[in-house]
Design an enzyme around this catalytic site. Sequence first.
Site, PDB file in Angstrom:
ATOM      1  N   GLY B  45       0.818  -1.212   0.000  1.00  0.00           N
ATOM      2  CA  GLY B  45       0.000   0.000   0.000  1.00  0.00           C
ATOM      3  C   GLY B  45       0.853   1.264   0.000  1.00  0.00           C
ATOM      4  O   GLY B  45       1.799   1.374   0.771  1.00  0.00           O
ATOM      5  N   ALA B  69      -0.676  -5.752  12.507  1.00  0.00           N
ATOM      6  CA  ALA B  69      -1.101  -4.360  12.667  1.00  0.00           C
ATOM      7  C   ALA B  69       0.085  -3.494  12.270  1.00  0.00           C
ATOM      8  O   ALA B  69       0.688  -2.806  13.091  1.00  0.00           O
ATOM      9  CB  ALA B  69      -1.534  -4.081  14.102  1.00  0.00           C
ATOM     10  N   LEU B  72       0.283   0.278   7.604  1.00  0.00           N
ATOM     11  CA  LEU B  72       0.580   0.841   6.284  1.00  0.00           C
ATOM     12  C   LEU B  72       1.883   1.640   6.220  1.00  0.00           C
ATOM     13  O   LEU B  72       1.967   2.669   5.560  1.00  0.00           O
ATOM     14  CB  LEU B  72      -0.601   1.699   5.795  1.00  0.00           C
ATOM     15  CG  LEU B  72      -1.822   0.882   5.385  1.00  0.00           C
ATOM     16  CD1 LEU B  72      -3.051   1.767   5.244  1.00  0.00           C
ATOM     17  CD2 LEU B  72      -1.562   0.161   4.057  1.00  0.00           C
ATOM     18  N   CYS B 128      -8.319  -1.492   5.293  1.00  0.00           N
ATOM     19  CA  CYS B 128      -7.279  -1.792   6.270  1.00  0.00           C
ATOM     20  C   CYS B 128      -7.825  -1.572   7.669  1.00  0.00           C
ATOM     21  O   CYS B 128      -8.280  -0.481   8.004  1.00  0.00           O
ATOM     22  CB  CYS B 128      -6.056  -0.903   6.061  1.00  0.00           C
ATOM     23  SG  CYS B 128      -4.779  -1.262   7.287  1.00  0.00           S
ATOM     24  N   GLY B 264      -1.430 -14.173   0.074  1.00  0.00           N
ATOM     25  CA  GLY B 264      -0.795 -13.237   0.991  1.00  0.00           C
ATOM     26  C   GLY B 264       0.105 -13.913   1.992  1.00  0.00           C
ATOM     27  O   GLY B 264       1.313 -14.072   1.771  1.00  0.00           O
TER      28      GLY B 264
END
Lengths: 258, 302
Positions: B45, B69, B72, B128, B264
């Site tokens: 991202g 967590a 990003l 997200c 993923g």
Amino acid sequence: MNTTQTPCRELQVLSCRPGTEPTLVDLVLSPPGWTCRAGQFVMIRPLDWGSELVWPRPFSVCDVSDAGLRIFFQVVGRGTRKLAGLQPGQKVAVWGPLGRWFRIDENRPNLILAGGVGIAPFVMLARREKTDNLSMLFGHRLDLCHYPYAEIADRIESEAMRQTTAADIAAFETVLSGRIKTLSGIGQVLACGPEPMLKVVRRYCLMHGTEGQISLENRMACGVGACLGCVGRTVTGEYVQSCVHGPVFDVRDIDLGE
Amino acid sequence: MDQTVQLGPLTLKNPVITASGTFGYGLEFMRYGDLTALGAICLKGISLAPREGNPTPRIAETPCGMLNAIGLQNVGVKKFLAEKLPYIPPGTTLIANLYAQTPEDFGELAAIFAAQERVAALEVNISCPNVREGGVQFGQDPAMAARVTSAVKKRAGSKPVMVKLSPNVTDVTVIARAAVDAGADMLSLINTLSGMSVDIRTRRSRLANIVGGLSGPAVKPVALRMVHQVTRAVQVPVIGMGGITSAEDVLEFILVGAHAVQVGTFNFMRPDNAFRLVEEVRTLAESLGISSWDEYRGTLRA
């Protein structure tokens, strides 16, 4: 060596020996066809692990030669407990060597500060380095016979101190501080061990202005720089991945949250 | 068998795409396989400005899965274009994954990527769970999902726009329809499921962020159900993901209606997994006598 082969190999377990101390394991895998520097690591995941544990596990390379890839590790959780039960002939996926290594300065004293299972990467270092400017101070909790200490002590000047009480830990810290101070301006320390020990090493390195390198052991998913899970924090407040920018860092660069 | 997949104007060599946030900028995996052999890479991202991400610990392993967590963390679009994009091998199909905190910033990012010849499509991250603003807030509100989608679509030029949906909603088809009505050319799902893991001894969460996103084989049945629902609710191509770790898993998603898949957590299990999967999917499809993906897709029997 086949150069088109990727760094991900399927190696065979040659031996896996939990000694008389079941939490410390000496694992030898078939030769990977590469060599590496002390402080670099590999990711390991047995082929038969299925889905229950999704992550591979990162380990410092203890030694690598034609005899195989040797990993010395401690059982700390579910993954390492399963790995301790590996049997000769089983296959494991291994990728590496990964990350940055300990840089020796042959012209000045290099003092290894190893704590417990953190002794692993120095087996290779002591076997390979010709320099007389290399010595080790080893702190350990279990009996010395459970660690590959003698292999190192046979080659370089070494001293071991056992810590079983708070007083032992305080005494070890005093010796650490003294050794680090002695090297100020004339040498460097190379440290690998539990985080509380690394914090002490860092504190005295900064206090005495002694150069040093420390190996971080952060929780890691991929080992190749993708997951961003293993980051450490630099003194300037940035997150850096310990897999690709470490695991060995300059002691001045990393904030251990002391 | 011809492995090609047609996603509107976008042609993929095969249905295996690496999921955003699990494959870096592709560069991290170049040593482990040929990036051009993959269906596509969804890039980590990217936001307008660099983001430092969340405090540590950021990841925790859970039974058949993991929580993350990360928040990003990324280098920002400027640095990505200057320092990452030029080094990705030509011939690699790249899907940029966009993150912003306002529809306007989403539009700005879309305009930047629209001008990049190397970028084949845009994936819009409105799902997200690990960021305070934007992220899943947009993905849980059909009106906001539509606003973000149309802001991106307006500035995306000729690039197809894929909207990535969150499973953390009451009815995923409501958000899916809102995104498609606002112009989404395709949808991808599922992003991670919101979850927790705690340590009873230290009495702390295993994540500094307290909550994180669950991924891996544990979420696959949930993902499969949602992909099945969404493919029946909309007409655009759907890219399925959630816990895929084998060729069988890939075919399951295609069977329930997905055009392609993303993998993923599988990339963390072994760095050459995506490359090996491309071959395994081909072998399995041929062994089942499948002549084309169009023939097999969505043929789940009632």
